[in-house]
Design an enzyme around this catalytic site. Structure first.
Site, PDB file in Angstrom:
ATOM      1  N   TYR A   1     -17.068 -40.796 -39.735  1.00  0.00           N
ATOM      2  CA  TYR A   1     -18.358 -41.459 -39.955  1.00  0.00           C
ATOM      3  C   TYR A   1     -18.293 -42.911 -39.461  1.00  0.00           C
ATOM      4  O   TYR A   1     -19.187 -43.374 -38.741  1.00  0.00           O
ATOM      5  CB  TYR A   1     -18.692 -41.402 -41.447  1.00  0.00           C
TER       6      TYR A   1
ATOM      7  N   LYS B   1     -20.496 -44.463 -36.451  1.00  0.00           N
ATOM      8  CA  LYS B   1     -21.416 -45.576 -36.721  1.00  0.00           C
ATOM      9  C   LYS B   1     -21.037 -46.828 -35.923  1.00  0.00           C
ATOM     10  O   LYS B   1     -21.895 -47.640 -35.577  1.00  0.00           O
ATOM     11  CB  LYS B   1     -21.469 -45.868 -38.222  1.00  0.00           C
TER      12      LYS B   1
HETATM   13  P1  NAP Z   1     -29.930 -38.454 -46.640  1.00  0.00           P
HETATM   14  O1  NAP Z   1     -30.734 -38.764 -47.842  1.00  0.00           O
HETATM   15  O2  NAP Z   1     -28.755 -37.542 -46.748  1.00  0.00           O
HETATM   16  O3  NAP Z   1     -30.906 -37.906 -45.493  1.00  0.00           O
HETATM   17  C1  NAP Z   1     -30.399 -37.565 -44.247  1.00  0.00           C
HETATM   18  C2  NAP Z   1     -31.528 -37.162 -43.340  1.00  0.00           C
HETATM   19  O4  NAP Z   1     -30.965 -36.873 -42.053  1.00  0.00           O
HETATM   20  C3  NAP Z   1     -32.239 -35.907 -43.835  1.00  0.00           C
HETATM   21  O5  NAP Z   1     -33.628 -36.069 -43.676  1.00  0.00           O
HETATM   22  C4  NAP Z   1     -31.720 -34.820 -42.893  1.00  0.00           C
HETATM   23  O6  NAP Z   1     -32.685 -33.831 -42.569  1.00  0.00           O
HETATM   24  C5  NAP Z   1     -31.468 -35.622 -41.630  1.00  0.00           C
HETATM   25  N1  NAP Z   1     -30.549 -34.936 -40.736  1.00  0.00           N
HETATM   26  C6  NAP Z   1     -29.243 -34.624 -40.946  1.00  0.00           C
HETATM   27  N2  NAP Z   1     -28.761 -33.948 -39.893  1.00  0.00           N
HETATM   28  C7  NAP Z   1     -29.790 -33.833 -39.012  1.00  0.00           C
HETATM   29  C8  NAP Z   1     -29.922 -33.243 -37.736  1.00  0.00           C
HETATM   30  N3  NAP Z   1     -28.891 -32.610 -37.148  1.00  0.00           N
HETATM   31  N4  NAP Z   1     -31.111 -33.316 -37.094  1.00  0.00           N
HETATM   32  C9  NAP Z   1     -32.172 -33.938 -37.685  1.00  0.00           C
HETATM   33  N5  NAP Z   1     -32.115 -34.507 -38.896  1.00  0.00           N
HETATM   34  C10 NAP Z   1     -30.923 -34.458 -39.539  1.00  0.00           C
HETATM   35  O7  NAP Z   1     -29.337 -39.770 -45.959  1.00  0.00           O
HETATM   36  P2  NAP Z   1     -29.801 -41.298 -46.025  1.00  0.00           P
HETATM   37  O8  NAP Z   1     -28.935 -41.955 -47.002  1.00  0.00           O
HETATM   38  O9  NAP Z   1     -31.267 -41.406 -46.145  1.00  0.00           O
HETATM   39  O10 NAP Z   1     -29.303 -41.783 -44.584  1.00  0.00           O
HETATM   40  C11 NAP Z   1     -30.182 -42.074 -43.516  1.00  0.00           C
HETATM   41  C12 NAP Z   1     -29.404 -42.841 -42.465  1.00  0.00           C
HETATM   42  O11 NAP Z   1     -28.926 -44.058 -43.010  1.00  0.00           O
HETATM   43  C13 NAP Z   1     -28.170 -42.086 -41.960  1.00  0.00           C
HETATM   44  O12 NAP Z   1     -28.011 -42.311 -40.577  1.00  0.00           O
HETATM   45  C14 NAP Z   1     -27.036 -42.753 -42.724  1.00  0.00           C
HETATM   46  O13 NAP Z   1     -25.803 -42.643 -42.056  1.00  0.00           O
HETATM   47  C15 NAP Z   1     -27.526 -44.175 -42.795  1.00  0.00           C
HETATM   48  N6  NAP Z   1     -26.919 -44.939 -43.891  1.00  0.00           N
HETATM   49  C16 NAP Z   1     -27.052 -44.542 -45.184  1.00  0.00           C
HETATM   50  C17 NAP Z   1     -26.433 -45.289 -46.194  1.00  0.00           C
HETATM   51  C18 NAP Z   1     -26.522 -44.911 -47.641  1.00  0.00           C
HETATM   52  O14 NAP Z   1     -25.795 -45.519 -48.446  1.00  0.00           O
HETATM   53  N7  NAP Z   1     -27.357 -43.967 -48.029  1.00  0.00           N
HETATM   54  C19 NAP Z   1     -25.697 -46.427 -45.853  1.00  0.00           C
HETATM   55  C20 NAP Z   1     -25.584 -46.792 -44.525  1.00  0.00           C
HETATM   56  C21 NAP Z   1     -26.203 -46.055 -43.543  1.00  0.00           C
HETATM   57  P3  NAP Z   1     -32.664 -32.333 -43.176  1.00  0.00           P
HETATM   58  O15 NAP Z   1     -32.375 -32.486 -44.659  1.00  0.00           O
HETATM   59  O16 NAP Z   1     -34.034 -31.842 -42.870  1.00  0.00           O
HETATM   60  O17 NAP Z   1     -31.598 -31.568 -42.446  1.00  0.00           O
END
Ligand code: NAP
Length: 244
Positions: free
Chosen positions: A152, A156
């Protein structure tokens, strides 16, 4: 004319709240989902019922053909694409020595190669209009690296490299490319993190809490706004001071 935004991975978490915020600001919103069809359709319906211009489209960002079709459908429905938010992502915790090649590839395919597909799919359109904004979701782990999240962190960090290089390449075409690198945000992605680990992260965060999805959505809204037109190739990290 309403601006149009495509938000990948908008069926839940940060992407879903970003879709709500952009819809409330008058954007035509494309809610992209992969597996969570019900949540995406529910969000689309509730926004449409409030009078917003929103469609939900399935596409796995790791699959070029599926994303090309999404772009085609977006252009058919709305006529133009102004903003692409590359938010879709997956994470996995575990020792590097136990990480399988399959899992390494899976994370790279979605978190990094997915952006190769999505950016290539929208750029011909943006270049021909000499206008566009791309916002890529990285993570603080892409800046500092995280133990037990090597794949990851590598993906990133790659997103940051992609952002900077692409910003230089497409700036002369009127397109900005920036990166948001959030700290720990309250979503499903952290559902499996042990409570002690989460508490330790909060303790190392000067503002004393984890972040909210809307805080990231608002950062994206700013980067897509007129006031951010001179910002490109940058990494903005809303992280409560966890990484300074
Ligand atoms: P989340 O709640 O797990 O949601 C992830 C989203 O990504 C879901 O809508 C999922 O869609 C979609 N997704 C996963 N694989 C996919 C694919 N192959 N094609 C299209 N859509 C896909 O995650 P989140 O926390 O909101 O994270 C959103 C972004 O922020 C990510 O890039 C993550 O790395 C980044 N981020 C998050 C955090 C954190 O602490 N949460 C911190 C830093 C960065 P489906 O469910 O429809 O498959």
């Amino acid at each position: 004319m309403n601006r149009t935004v495509i938000i990948t991975g908008a069926s839940k978490g940060i992407g879903a709240d970003t879709a709500i915020l952009f819809a409330e600001q008058g954007y035509n919103v494309v809610i992209n989902y992969n597996t969570s069809r019900e949540s995406a359709l529910l969000l689309q319906r509730s926004l449409a019922e409030s009078g917003h211009s929103v469609i939900a489209l399935k596409a796995n960002v790791a699959n070029r053909l599926e994303f090309d079709l999404l772009v085609k459908e977006t252009l058919y429905q709305f006529g133009h694409i102004d903003v692409l938010i590359n938010n879709a992502g997956i994470a996995q915790q575990g020792l590097f020595t136990e990480l399988s090649e399959y899992d390494w590839d899976k994370i790279m395919d979605v978190d990094l190669k997915g952006m190769f597909h999505t950016c290539q799919a929208v750029l011909p359109h943006m270049i021909s209009r000499k206008s566009g904004t791309i916002i890529n979701l990285s993570s603080v782990w892409g800046i500092t690296g995280a133990a037990c999240e090597v794949a990851y962190s590598a993906a990133k960090a790659g997103v940051i490299g992609l952002t900077k290089a692409l910003a230089k390449e497409v700036g002369p075409s009127g397109i900005t490319v920036n990166c948001i690198a959030p700290g720990v945000i309250d979503t499903n992605m952290n559902a499996n993190v042990e409570i002690e680990d989460l508490n330790a992260l909060v303790e190392s965060t000067p503002v004393g809490r984890i972040g909210t999805t809307f805080e990231i959505a608002k950062t994206a809204l700013f980067l897509a706004s007129e006031g951010a037109e001179y910002i490109t190739g940058q990494v903005i990290s809303p992280n409560g001071g966890m990484v300074i």
